[in-house]
Design a protein around this motif. Sequence first.
Motif, short mmCIF file in Angstrom:
data_model
loop_
_atom_site.label_atom_id
_atom_site.label_comp_id
_atom_site.label_asym_id
_atom_site.label_seq_id
_atom_site.Cartn_x
_atom_site.Cartn_y
_atom_site.Cartn_z
N PHE A 223 5.14 9.33 -6.32
CA PHE A 223 3.74 8.93 -6.38
C PHE A 223 3.43 8.30 -7.74
O PHE A 223 2.80 7.24 -7.83
CB PHE A 223 2.84 10.15 -6.14
CG PHE A 223 1.37 9.85 -6.26
CD1 PHE A 223 0.67 9.28 -5.22
CD2 PHE A 223 0.70 10.13 -7.44
CE1 PHE A 223 -0.69 9.01 -5.33
CE2 PHE A 223 -0.66 9.86 -7.57
CZ PHE A 223 -1.35 9.29 -6.52
N MET A 224 3.89 8.95 -8.81
CA MET A 224 3.63 8.43 -10.15
C MET A 224 4.40 7.13 -10.39
O MET A 224 3.86 6.16 -10.95
CB MET A 224 4.02 9.47 -11.20
CG MET A 224 3.70 9.06 -12.62
SD MET A 224 4.08 10.36 -13.83
CE MET A 224 2.81 11.56 -13.42
N THR B 135 2.95 -3.01 0.97
CA THR B 135 3.70 -1.77 1.14
C THR B 135 3.02 -0.84 2.14
O THR B 135 3.66 -0.29 3.05
CB THR B 135 3.84 -1.05 -0.22
OG1 THR B 135 4.46 -1.93 -1.15
CG2 THR B 135 4.68 0.21 -0.07
N GLY B 136 1.71 -0.67 1.99
CA GLY B 136 0.96 0.19 2.89
C GLY B 136 1.00 -0.31 4.33
O GLY B 136 1.12 0.48 5.28
N LEU C 61 6.46 5.10 -1.30
CA LEU C 61 5.22 5.48 -0.64
C LEU C 61 5.44 6.46 0.50
O LEU C 61 4.62 7.35 0.74
CB LEU C 61 4.51 4.22 -0.11
CG LEU C 61 3.17 4.43 0.61
CD1 LEU C 61 2.17 5.16 -0.29
CD2 LEU C 61 2.59 3.10 1.08
N GLU C 62 6.55 6.31 1.22
CA GLU C 62 6.80 7.17 2.37
C GLU C 62 6.91 8.65 1.97
O GLU C 62 6.54 9.53 2.75
CB GLU C 62 8.07 6.73 3.09
CG GLU C 62 8.45 7.57 4.31
CD GLU C 62 7.43 7.54 5.43
OE1 GLU C 62 7.46 8.45 6.28
OE2 GLU C 62 6.59 6.61 5.47
N SER D 282 -2.26 5.31 -0.88
CA SER D 282 -2.20 3.99 -1.52
C SER D 282 -3.38 3.78 -2.45
O SER D 282 -3.22 3.23 -3.56
CB SER D 282 -2.17 2.88 -0.46
OG SER D 282 -1.04 2.99 0.36
N VAL D 283 -4.57 4.20 -2.03
CA VAL D 283 -5.75 4.05 -2.88
C VAL D 283 -5.60 4.88 -4.15
O VAL D 283 -5.91 4.41 -5.26
CB VAL D 283 -7.02 4.46 -2.11
CG1 VAL D 283 -8.21 4.57 -3.06
CG2 VAL D 283 -7.33 3.45 -1.01
N LEU D 284 -5.12 6.11 -4.02
CA LEU D 284 -4.93 6.96 -5.19
C LEU D 284 -3.88 6.36 -6.14
O LEU D 284 -4.05 6.39 -7.37
CB LEU D 284 -4.51 8.36 -4.76
CG LEU D 284 -5.60 9.18 -4.05
CD1 LEU D 284 -5.02 10.51 -3.56
CD2 LEU D 284 -6.79 9.44 -4.97
N CYS D 285 -2.80 5.81 -5.58
CA CYS D 285 -1.78 5.15 -6.41
C CYS D 285 -2.38 3.95 -7.14
O CYS D 285 -2.11 3.73 -8.33
CB CYS D 285 -0.62 4.67 -5.52
SG CYS D 285 0.63 5.92 -5.19
N PHE D 286 -3.19 3.19 -6.43
CA PHE D 286 -3.82 2.01 -7.03
C PHE D 286 -4.74 2.41 -8.18
O PHE D 286 -4.69 1.82 -9.27
CB PHE D 286 -4.61 1.25 -5.96
CG PHE D 286 -5.36 0.06 -6.49
CD1 PHE D 286 -4.68 -1.06 -6.96
CD2 PHE D 286 -6.75 0.06 -6.52
CE1 PHE D 286 -5.37 -2.15 -7.45
CE2 PHE D 286 -7.44 -1.03 -7.01
CZ PHE D 286 -6.76 -2.15 -7.48
N LEU D 287 -5.55 3.44 -7.97
CA LEU D 287 -6.47 3.88 -9.01
C LEU D 287 -5.73 4.42 -10.23
O LEU D 287 -6.12 4.14 -11.37
CB LEU D 287 -7.40 4.97 -8.44
CG LEU D 287 -8.38 4.51 -7.35
CD1 LEU D 287 -9.16 5.70 -6.81
CD2 LEU D 287 -9.32 3.44 -7.89
N LEU D 288 -4.65 5.18 -10.00
CA LEU D 288 -3.86 5.69 -11.12
C LEU D 288 -3.17 4.55 -11.86
O LEU D 288 -2.97 4.62 -13.09
CB LEU D 288 -2.82 6.69 -10.62
CG LEU D 288 -1.91 7.32 -11.68
CD1 LEU D 288 -2.73 8.09 -12.72
CD2 LEU D 288 -0.89 8.25 -11.03
N GLY D 289 -2.83 3.49 -11.14
CA GLY D 289 -2.14 2.37 -11.75
C GLY D 289 -3.03 1.45 -12.57
O GLY D 289 -2.54 0.72 -13.43
N ILE D 290 -4.34 1.47 -12.33
CA ILE D 290 -5.25 0.56 -13.05
C ILE D 290 -5.18 0.76 -14.57
O ILE D 290 -5.01 -0.21 -15.31
CB ILE D 290 -6.69 0.70 -12.52
CG1 ILE D 290 -6.78 0.08 -11.12
CG2 ILE D 290 -7.68 0.00 -13.46
CD1 ILE D 290 -8.14 0.25 -10.46
#
Length: 452
Positions: free
Chosen positions: A106-107, A162-163, A330-331, A353-361
């Motif tokens: 995830f990270m 990816t999603g 992601l899987e 995916s949304v949580l990954c995106f937010l952490l990546g910002i």
Amino acid sequence: MSRQQESNGSSTKADRFSRSGFILAAIGSSVGLGNMWKFPYITGEYGGAAFFLLFIICLIAIGLPVLLAELAIGRAGRGNASSSFTKVGGPKIFGKLGLLQVLAPFMILSFYAIIAGWTLHYAVLSFSGTLYENNDFGGTFSTFTGEGYLPILWQFVALAVTGWVVIKGVSGGIEKFNKVLIPGLIILLIILMIRAVTLPGAGEGVSFFLNPDFSKLTTESALVALGHAFFSLSLGMGILITYGAYVDKRQSLGTATLAIGAGDLIYALIAGLIIFPTIFSFGISPGQGPKLVFIALPAAFSAMPFGSFFGGLFFILLAIAALTSMVSLLEVPVKFVMERWNMGRTKAVVITSVLCFLLGIPAALSFGLVPGLTSMGSRGFFDWMDFIASNILLPLGGLITTIFAGYYWKNAAEAAGLKSVWFRIWLFALRYVAPILVVLVLLHTSGVIKFG
């Protein structure tokens, strides 16, 4: 497939790989940016061919035994990267420790999507010729990564693709995606390798990569080689445990392990035969670090005939490698969320995916746009994420697997499909070799111990 079937790991055709599909998907997870982006510059830093030979030894002696253990745990448990440990009869503590192998991908996905976005952006710039209008490639890269929000847009695109793949499921999404992209990846590798080795002066780069100088080997280079073997094979991050849950019981895990290891090794070899002949041909230092791909190589492409075309192919190659790995990353948390909260695949993919995106910002903004994120002690936000995931969580995940399979799993031989002699060799590696070396890697990469 019903929601209950999706989340409880029940056996259906839709949530199983075919034999070839599994191997291609597993190879897709290993042939990511690591061997094309990271492998060349650490090879350049640690002695060229001698380091490559060390990498091969580490991959065969340590990487493959751990790889087989993860696949066996996944197939026997038919759960996620956490629950599979207890589903095969292990102590509950391993189920909790297995959460590290859910957190790690995830990270990693959160910042990996940023680099994938860079490759997509650079492919567009290269094919259009815009990348080569200004010879200040360092300035171009700094402006792109540090002075605007465009990287976040490309990060979103990479995660969206990816999603979309993962939503379609195992056989209908992940397998089909890899069956299309992996052959395309092979074609691009061959084209770019032929172009690289036929450049004027390319022989010096080939010699640097394939003629070993053992005087340059150190304890540190050996640990770096082992760490990269883990990273390139996707060990310690729950991917192979998760993919193992989708493998048919009739498939030989030993054969699959060898095929995945061979695919990873061949990819690393061809990557070296692309990068080193190219940079030596144009007088570029092989030890430039991560800047090698996004700054040094565009300079080389700008100087060769049809450079914008070959540069575009190179960055498309990087993008494909990144996306196949992102699907695997992601899987892992998606399967965990589906099983843990009895959630349907589509909803689990969207939330994760949304949580990954937010952490990546904040990671995407840590290259100069937001000073507070750029310097957080000794590293920026992006580098801290990379450090924690790659240097701490991955070795810990690998250590958990080796200890569990080596000491606690009673049915390991049957699950791995190994006969007595091979099982004893495998068990010896898991009990006495891999744990010691993985602990050394963990202590070294975390900065606890240093070697000259």
